[in-house]
Design a protein around this motif. Structure first.
Motif, PDB file in Angstrom:
ATOM      1  N   SER A  41       0.839  -1.208   0.000  1.00  0.00           N
ATOM      2  CA  SER A  41       0.000   0.000   0.000  1.00  0.00           C
ATOM      3  C   SER A  41       0.870   1.253   0.000  1.00  0.00           C
ATOM      4  O   SER A  41       0.466   2.298  -0.493  1.00  0.00           O
ATOM      5  CB  SER A  41      -0.940   0.005   1.204  1.00  0.00           C
ATOM      6  N   ARG A  42       2.093   1.133   0.515  1.00  0.00           N
ATOM      7  CA  ARG A  42       2.959   2.318   0.511  1.00  0.00           C
ATOM      8  C   ARG A  42       3.685   2.489  -0.818  1.00  0.00           C
ATOM      9  O   ARG A  42       3.792   3.591  -1.328  1.00  0.00           O
ATOM     10  CB  ARG A  42       3.928   2.258   1.690  1.00  0.00           C
ATOM     11  N   TRP A  43       4.202   1.395  -1.429  1.00  0.00           N
ATOM     12  CA  TRP A  43       4.890   1.618  -2.703  1.00  0.00           C
ATOM     13  C   TRP A  43       3.921   1.945  -3.827  1.00  0.00           C
ATOM     14  O   TRP A  43       4.287   2.649  -4.777  1.00  0.00           O
ATOM     15  CB  TRP A  43       5.886   0.520  -3.072  1.00  0.00           C
ATOM     16  N   GLU A  44       2.652   1.490  -3.679  1.00  0.00           N
ATOM     17  CA  GLU A  44       1.685   1.847  -4.722  1.00  0.00           C
ATOM     18  C   GLU A  44       1.422   3.360  -4.741  1.00  0.00           C
ATOM     19  O   GLU A  44       0.983   3.888  -5.745  1.00  0.00           O
ATOM     20  CB  GLU A  44       0.369   1.074  -4.515  1.00  0.00           C
ATOM     21  N   ARG A  45       1.696   4.006  -3.625  1.00  0.00           N
ATOM     22  CA  ARG A  45       1.500   5.472  -3.564  1.00  0.00           C
ATOM     23  C   ARG A  45       2.820   6.239  -3.707  1.00  0.00           C
ATOM     24  O   ARG A  45       2.886   7.426  -3.441  1.00  0.00           O
ATOM     25  CB  ARG A  45       0.871   5.852  -2.211  1.00  0.00           C
ATOM     26  N   SER A  46       3.881   5.566  -4.136  1.00  0.00           N
ATOM     27  CA  SER A  46       5.202   6.203  -4.173  1.00  0.00           C
ATOM     28  C   SER A  46       5.216   7.396  -5.134  1.00  0.00           C
ATOM     29  O   SER A  46       4.687   7.317  -6.247  1.00  0.00           O
ATOM     30  CB  SER A  46       6.254   5.193  -4.629  1.00  0.00           C
ATOM     31  N   PRO A  47       5.855   8.482  -4.724  1.00  0.00           N
ATOM     32  CA  PRO A  47       5.961   9.645  -5.612  1.00  0.00           C
ATOM     33  C   PRO A  47       7.075   9.514  -6.651  1.00  0.00           C
ATOM     34  O   PRO A  47       7.424  10.480  -7.309  1.00  0.00           O
ATOM     35  CB  PRO A  47       6.277  10.791  -4.627  1.00  0.00           C
ATOM     36  N   VAL A  48       7.603   8.305  -6.855  1.00  0.00           N
ATOM     37  CA  VAL A  48       8.774   8.163  -7.727  1.00  0.00           C
ATOM     38  C   VAL A  48       8.489   8.616  -9.165  1.00  0.00           C
ATOM     39  O   VAL A  48       9.360   9.158  -9.841  1.00  0.00           O
ATOM     40  CB  VAL A  48       9.307   6.708  -7.700  1.00  0.00           C
ATOM     41  N   PHE A  49       7.248   8.421  -9.620  1.00  0.00           N
ATOM     42  CA  PHE A  49       6.951   8.762 -11.019  1.00  0.00           C
ATOM     43  C   PHE A  49       7.019  10.268 -11.233  1.00  0.00           C
ATOM     44  O   PHE A  49       7.580  10.745 -12.214  1.00  0.00           O
ATOM     45  CB  PHE A  49       5.591   8.179 -11.424  1.00  0.00           C
ATOM     46  N   ALA A  50       6.455  11.001 -10.269  1.00  0.00           N
ATOM     47  CA  ALA A  50       6.541  12.465 -10.362  1.00  0.00           C
ATOM     48  C   ALA A  50       7.998  12.915 -10.244  1.00  0.00           C
ATOM     49  O   ALA A  50       8.464  13.773 -11.009  1.00  0.00           O
ATOM     50  CB  ALA A  50       5.693  13.095  -9.253  1.00  0.00           C
ATOM     51  N   HIS A  51       8.736  12.288  -9.334  1.00  0.00           N
ATOM     52  CA  HIS A  51      10.139  12.681  -9.152  1.00  0.00           C
ATOM     53  C   HIS A  51      10.951  12.491 -10.424  1.00  0.00           C
ATOM     54  O   HIS A  51      11.829  13.277 -10.737  1.00  0.00           O
ATOM     55  CB  HIS A  51      10.789  11.860  -8.030  1.00  0.00           C
ATOM     56  N   LEU A  52      10.668  11.400 -11.134  1.00  0.00           N
ATOM     57  CA  LEU A  52      11.477  11.088 -12.313  1.00  0.00           C
ATOM     58  C   LEU A  52      10.847  11.631 -13.596  1.00  0.00           C
ATOM     59  O   LEU A  52      11.367  11.402 -14.687  1.00  0.00           O
ATOM     60  CB  LEU A  52      11.684   9.579 -12.438  1.00  0.00           C
ATOM     61  N   GLY A  53       9.720  12.320 -13.474  1.00  0.00           N
ATOM     62  CA  GLY A  53       9.083  12.909 -14.656  1.00  0.00           C
ATOM     63  C   GLY A  53       8.509  11.853 -15.585  1.00  0.00           C
ATOM     64  O   GLY A  53       8.540  12.010 -16.813  1.00  0.00           O
ATOM     65  N   ILE A  54       7.982  10.760 -15.009  1.00  0.00           N
ATOM     66  CA  ILE A  54       7.396   9.694 -15.835  1.00  0.00           C
ATOM     67  C   ILE A  54       5.888   9.909 -15.925  1.00  0.00           C
ATOM     68  O   ILE A  54       5.195   9.980 -14.906  1.00  0.00           O
ATOM     69  CB  ILE A  54       7.700   8.296 -15.229  1.00  0.00           C
ATOM     70  N   GLU A  55       5.393  10.024 -17.140  1.00  0.00           N
ATOM     71  CA  GLU A  55       3.953  10.197 -17.360  1.00  0.00           C
ATOM     72  C   GLU A  55       3.237   8.872 -17.083  1.00  0.00           C
ATOM     73  O   GLU A  55       3.835   7.807 -17.242  1.00  0.00           O
ATOM     74  CB  GLU A  55       3.686  10.598 -18.815  1.00  0.00           C
ATOM     75  N   PRO A  56       1.928   8.924 -16.684  1.00  0.00           N
ATOM     76  CA  PRO A  56       1.229   7.686 -16.303  1.00  0.00           C
ATOM     77  C   PRO A  56       1.351   6.530 -17.300  1.00  0.00           C
ATOM     78  O   PRO A  56       1.605   5.413 -16.901  1.00  0.00           O
ATOM     79  CB  PRO A  56      -0.218   8.134 -16.121  1.00  0.00           C
ATOM     80  N   ALA A  57       1.204   6.775 -18.593  1.00  0.00           N
ATOM     81  CA  ALA A  57       1.230   5.628 -19.527  1.00  0.00           C
ATOM     82  C   ALA A  57       2.569   5.500 -20.250  1.00  0.00           C
ATOM     83  O   ALA A  57       2.695   4.735 -21.211  1.00  0.00           O
ATOM     84  CB  ALA A  57       0.104   5.778 -20.536  1.00  0.00           C
ATOM     85  N   GLN A  58       3.560   6.240 -19.783  1.00  0.00           N
ATOM     86  CA  GLN A  58       4.828   6.251 -20.526  1.00  0.00           C
ATOM     87  C   GLN A  58       5.579   4.918 -20.386  1.00  0.00           C
ATOM     88  O   GLN A  58       5.810   4.432 -19.281  1.00  0.00           O
ATOM     89  CB  GLN A  58       5.718   7.378 -19.975  1.00  0.00           C
ATOM     90  N   PRO A  59       5.985   4.323 -21.517  1.00  0.00           N
ATOM     91  CA  PRO A  59       6.764   3.088 -21.414  1.00  0.00           C
ATOM     92  C   PRO A  59       8.208   3.378 -21.006  1.00  0.00           C
ATOM     93  O   PRO A  59       8.788   4.384 -21.434  1.00  0.00           O
ATOM     94  CB  PRO A  59       6.722   2.510 -22.832  1.00  0.00           C
TER      95      PRO A  59
END
Ligand code: UD1
Length: 377
Positions: free
Chosen positions: A184-202
Motif C-alpha cells: 500500500s505504501r509503494w503503490e503510492r510512491s511519488p517516484v513517477f513524479a520525481h522522475l518525470g514519468i507520465e502515467p502511460a509512458q513506457p
C-alpha cells in the motif's frame, strides 16, 4: 527445539529486505526476543538507512561498522567483531539471510561457538563457483542447522549435497513478504513524479552490479552498447550501485538524472540515477515494460509483480522464476540481449505464475519453526 533469543544478521542491501519481515514476526512473539546486528557491509545512506526507514526495520542493536574491503578482509572483520557480540548476547539462534560476505562470516563464527545457525534462502545454486555468492551459499548451508528454502530446487540441491532432510524446510520467500507488507505504501510512491514519468509512458529498468559484468571494462562496455541499442526503443532507468559508478563515469551516451532533474523522462536513452530506496524501486519496477538485471532478488520480485525480466547472466540460482515466473536468463552476449529485449517489448509474455508458498507468509512459517511448533506445512 525451543528458542528464546534470536539474533538476526543484516549486512548488505538485499539482506535488509529479508530481515524486515523476520524481525517484525519475531517481535510479535511474546516468548521471543529479537536482537538485530548490522555488520556495516553496506553503509551509504542510500544503501542502508533508507532501507531501514522504508521497511520500518527497528534500529540495529549493534552496528559492527566493517565497511568495504577485499572479500577476505570484509569477511574476517565481520568474524572478528561479531564474536564478542555473540559471547555477550548469548543468542539461542543466529539467523542469517542470503549469500553475502556478512552471511558466511556470521554463520561461521556462530557455529564455532556452538550456537544454532538458521539460514534463510538456503539451497539456491547457480553451479558457477566463480560467483562469490555461490561460495557463500555452499559454505553457509554446509554449517547451518536449519535451512529455510524459498523454492523446490533449493531443497533438491541440499538433498543432493547430502543434507539431512530433517534440517530442510520449504517455507516460501521472505522477499515477497516484504513486497506484500509494503504494497500500500509503494503503490503510492511519488517516484513517477520525481522522475518525470507520465502515467502511460513506457520505460525499462536496469540494474547491474555483479563483478563478472562490471569489473571487466570490455564486458561492461559490450553490455552498455547493447543497452544503448535497446534504449532507442524506450528509456532505460538505471539506478547505479556505488561499485559501478566509477566505471560509468567514462562511458558515453549515459544521462545522469542530476543533469536534467525535474524535467520529463526522455523518450529514449539510458538515464542514470543514484540508488533508489526500496519503496521507490519496487514502484518503478511494478509499472516497467521490462526489467534488465543481474541481481538475484529482482528476478524474484519481478516474478511476483508479473513484470517481464531479462537476467543478464549465464545462470540463475532461482530457476522457479523461469519455470513459473516472468524471468528469462539471456546471458551477456550483446546481440542476444538486444534481440531478446526487443522481442519482449513487441510480444510481452504473460504474467506467469506465482511460485508455491510465495504468498507473503514465509516469515510466519520460519518463526513458527524457530519456536519449535513443528514443520512449516
Ligand atoms: C554485495 C554482495 C552481493 C549483493 C550486493 C547487493 C558479497 C560478496 N556481495 O555486493 O551478493 O548482491 O551486495 O548490493 O557480499 N560501496 C559503497 N557504499 C556502500 C556499499 C558499497 O560505496 O554502502 C562500494 C564500495 O566501493 C565497495 C563496493 O561498493 O567496495 C562493493 O561493496 P561490497 O559490499 O563489497 O559488495 P557489493 O558489490 O555491494
Amino acid at each position: 527445539m525451543s528458542a528464546r533469543k534470536i539474533l538476526s544478521i543484516a549486512g548488505a542491501r538485499p539482506n535488509f529486505v529479508k530481515v524486515a519481515p523476520l524481525v517484525k514476526e519475531i517481535r510479535r512473539q511474546p516468548d521471543l526476543t529479537s536482537v538485530l546486528v548490522h555488520t556495516g557491509q553496506h553503509y551509504d545512506r542510500t544503501m542502508s538507512q533508507t532501507f531501514f526507514d522504508d521497511l520500518e526495520i527497528p534500529a540495529p542493536d549493534v552496528n559492527l561498522g566493517v565497511g568495504s574491503g577485499s572479500h577476505a578482509v570484509q569477511t574476517a572483520e565481520v568474524m572478528r567483531r561479531i564474536e564478542p557480540v555473540f559471547e555477550s548476547v548469548r543468542p539461542d539462534v543466529v539467523l542469517v539471510v542470503g549469500d553475502v560476505n556478512s552471511t558466511i562470516a556470521a554463520a561461521l563464527t556462530a557455529v564455532k561457538l556452538g550456537i544454532t545457525v538458521a539460514h534463510v534462502e538456503a539451497g539456491l545454486r547457480s553451479f558457477d563457483r566463480s560467483m562469490p555468492e555461490e561460495i557463500n551459499r555452499i559454505l553457509t548451508d554446509a554449517i547451518s542447522d536449519l535451512l529455510f528454502v524459498t523454492e523446490a530446487s533449493g531443497a533438491d540441491n541440499l538433498r543432493h549435497e547430502g543434507v539431512d532432510a530433517a534440517k530442510i524446510h520449504l517455507v516460501g520467500n521472505v522477499m515477497i513478504d516484504a513486497l506484500e507488507q509494503t504494497r500500500s505504501r509503494w503503490e503510492r510512491s511519488p517516484v513517477f513524479a520525481h522522475l518525470g514519468i507520465e502515467p502511460a509512458q513506457p520505460y525499462a529498468v536496469l540494474t547491474l552490479h555483479r563483478p563478472s559484468n562490471v569489473d571487466d571494462t570490455r564486458t561492461l562496455s559490450g553490455l552498455l552498447q547493447a543497452l544503448a541499442d535497446v534504449a532507442r526503443a524506450l528509456p532505460i532507468v538505471f539506478p547505479v550501485h556505488p561499485r559501478v559508478k566509477p566505471a560509468l563515469r567514462d562511458s558515453d551516451g549515459l544521462y545522469w538524472a542530476a543533469d536534467h532533474a525535474g524535467e520529463p523522462l526522455p523518450d529514449k536513452g539510458i538515464v542514470c540515477l543514484e540508488p533508489l530506496g526500496y519503496l521507490e524501486f519496487v514502484a518503478l519496477m511494478s509499472r516497467a515494460r521490462l526489467v534488465l538485471t543481474d541481481s538475484g532478488g529482482i528476478q524474484e520480485e519481478t516474478t511476483s509483480l508479473g513484470v517481464p525480466c531479462l537476467t543478464l547472466r549465464e545462470t540463475t540460482e532461482r530457476p522457479v522464476t523461469v519455470s513459473h515466473g516472468t524471468n528469462r536468463v539471456v546471458g551477456t552476449d550483446p546481440a542476444r540481449i538486444v534481440a531478446e529485449a526487443l522481442q519482449t517489448l513487441e510480444q510481452p509474455p504473460g504474467r506467469g505464475a506465482v511460485p508455491p508458498l510465495w504468498d507473503g507468509r514465509a516469515a510466519e512459517r520460519i518463526v513458527r519453526i524457530l519456536r519449535g511448533e513443528g514443520r512449516a506445512r
